[in-house]
Design an enzyme around this catalytic site. Sequence first.
Site, PDB file in Angstrom:
ATOM      1  N   THR A 134       0.826  -1.210   0.000  1.00 44.10           N
ATOM      2  CA  THR A 134       0.000   0.000   0.000  1.00 44.10           C
ATOM      3  C   THR A 134       0.857   1.255   0.000  1.00 44.10           C
ATOM      4  O   THR A 134       2.001   1.241   0.486  1.00 44.10           O
ATOM      5  CB  THR A 134      -0.910   0.020   1.243  1.00 44.10           C
ATOM      6  OG1 THR A 134      -1.568   1.281   1.358  1.00 44.10           O
ATOM      7  CG2 THR A 134      -0.098  -0.212   2.521  1.00 44.10           C
ATOM      8  N   TYR A 177      -2.446  -0.115  10.769  1.00 48.52           N
ATOM      9  CA  TYR A 177      -2.513  -0.646   9.407  1.00 48.52           C
ATOM     10  C   TYR A 177      -1.221  -0.358   8.639  1.00 48.52           C
ATOM     11  O   TYR A 177      -0.650  -1.236   7.989  1.00 48.52           O
ATOM     12  CB  TYR A 177      -3.703  -0.043   8.665  1.00 48.52           C
ATOM     13  CG  TYR A 177      -3.760  -0.417   7.199  1.00 48.52           C
ATOM     14  CD1 TYR A 177      -4.204  -1.669   6.797  1.00 48.52           C
ATOM     15  CD2 TYR A 177      -3.362   0.493   6.220  1.00 48.52           C
ATOM     16  CE1 TYR A 177      -4.251  -2.014   5.457  1.00 48.52           C
ATOM     17  CE2 TYR A 177      -3.408   0.158   4.877  1.00 48.52           C
ATOM     18  CZ  TYR A 177      -3.857  -1.099   4.501  1.00 48.52           C
ATOM     19  OH  TYR A 177      -3.885  -1.444   3.161  1.00 48.52           O
TER      20      TYR A 177
END
Length: 363
Positions: A134, A177
Amino acid sequence: MTARGAPATKRTVLITGGAGFIGSNLADRLAAEGHRVIVYDALTRPGVEANLAWLQERHKERIEAVIGDIRDGERLGASVAEADAVFHLAAQVAVTTSLVSPMEDFTVNLGGTLNLLEALRRRGGAVPLLFASTNKVYGNLPDLPLSATNDAYVPEDRALRERGIGEDRPLDFHTPYGCSKGSADQYVLDYARSYGIPTVVMRMSCVYGPRQMGTEDQGWVAHFLISALEGRPISIYGDGRQVRDILHVSDAVAAYLAAWDRIEAVAGQAFNLGGGPANAVSLRQVLAQIEAVAGRPLDLRFSDWRAGDQRYYVSDTRKIAAALGLPPALSWREGIADLAAWLSQARGLNGSAGDLVLLGAAE
C-alpha cells in the site's frame, strides 16, 4: 492490458484473498488463460461469496476454492505446496479497523504474510510471490508543500506535480494498518534477499472497478457510486480536496501478470502501482463526475479528518511502466463509467449509469 501477460505454460496459481475485489478479477483473468487457480479466502468480507460463485460458474474445474484463514499455517501450507506462483492479496484492509483492533490487524497482515513466506521457504523451488502492499508505507506525507484550489490539493513542487511520489520516498509507517502492511512489505523484500524467494511488492494506490464492495473505510470510488445511485448520503472525511491517483482494476491485474511474466528481472523490487499523474483526482472531482451520472445533487456530509489520511498521494509510475512494459492506464472517467455500468447491471441500482458510459467514452 499489457502486451505481455502471465507465462504461456499453464500453471497452478494460488491467490490469497482470491474471492475479494482484486483477487476475483485476477482469478478470472488467469482462469480464462487456462491456469488452474486456487482461491484461498476466509470469506469474511460481506459479498465476496458472490465473487467466488461467479468465478466457479464461469470457470468450473479451473477454480478450486479453499475456505481458510491465512493465519492457519498448516492449511495455507497445503495450498502453497501445490502452487507454481502465489499472489498474496489477503489482508485486513481498513485503517479505521486497525485503530479499533490493532492485534487483529497485526496477526492478519503481518502474521499471515510471515506464514506464507515460511511456507514458501519450506517448499523451496523459487516459487514467485507477488504481494499487494500500500502507499500507506510512506505515511501521511506531512512535508509536502500543498496549495488548495477550489476542488483539489496541488503540490507546489512542479516535479512532484508532473511525476508523483517515487519508490525512493523514505518509508514512514503511520497507524497500525500502516505498520502491519509496511512491515509485511519489508519482510517480503527481505525474503528475496535472505532466502532467494523471487518476490515483488506492489505499493498500490486506489484501485477501483467491477466486483468492488465499496464501503466508507475501503473502496471509496465504488462506495460513492453505490450511494449516489441509491440516493443515500455520502460522508466526506476532511474537506474533499484530498487527491489520489486512481487505477482501474484491469490495469492492476495486467501489472501483476506482467510482473510474474518478468519475475527473473524484477524479483526483490518494490513498485508504486497507481493511475499516475494522468489519473490524479480529488474526491470532489470524482463526486462531480458521479453527480452528472446520478442526474441529481448528491447529499454530501462533511466530518473531521481521519487518522492516517493523506491529503495528497500520486504514484510516480515511471519505474513500473519501464520495468514491466505497461501501456498508459485507462482514463479515470472511462473507468468510472465502466464501474457505474457494472453496478447498474449487477446490483440493479437506480440512476443513469448509461449516461456515465457516454460521458466517459466522449472524453
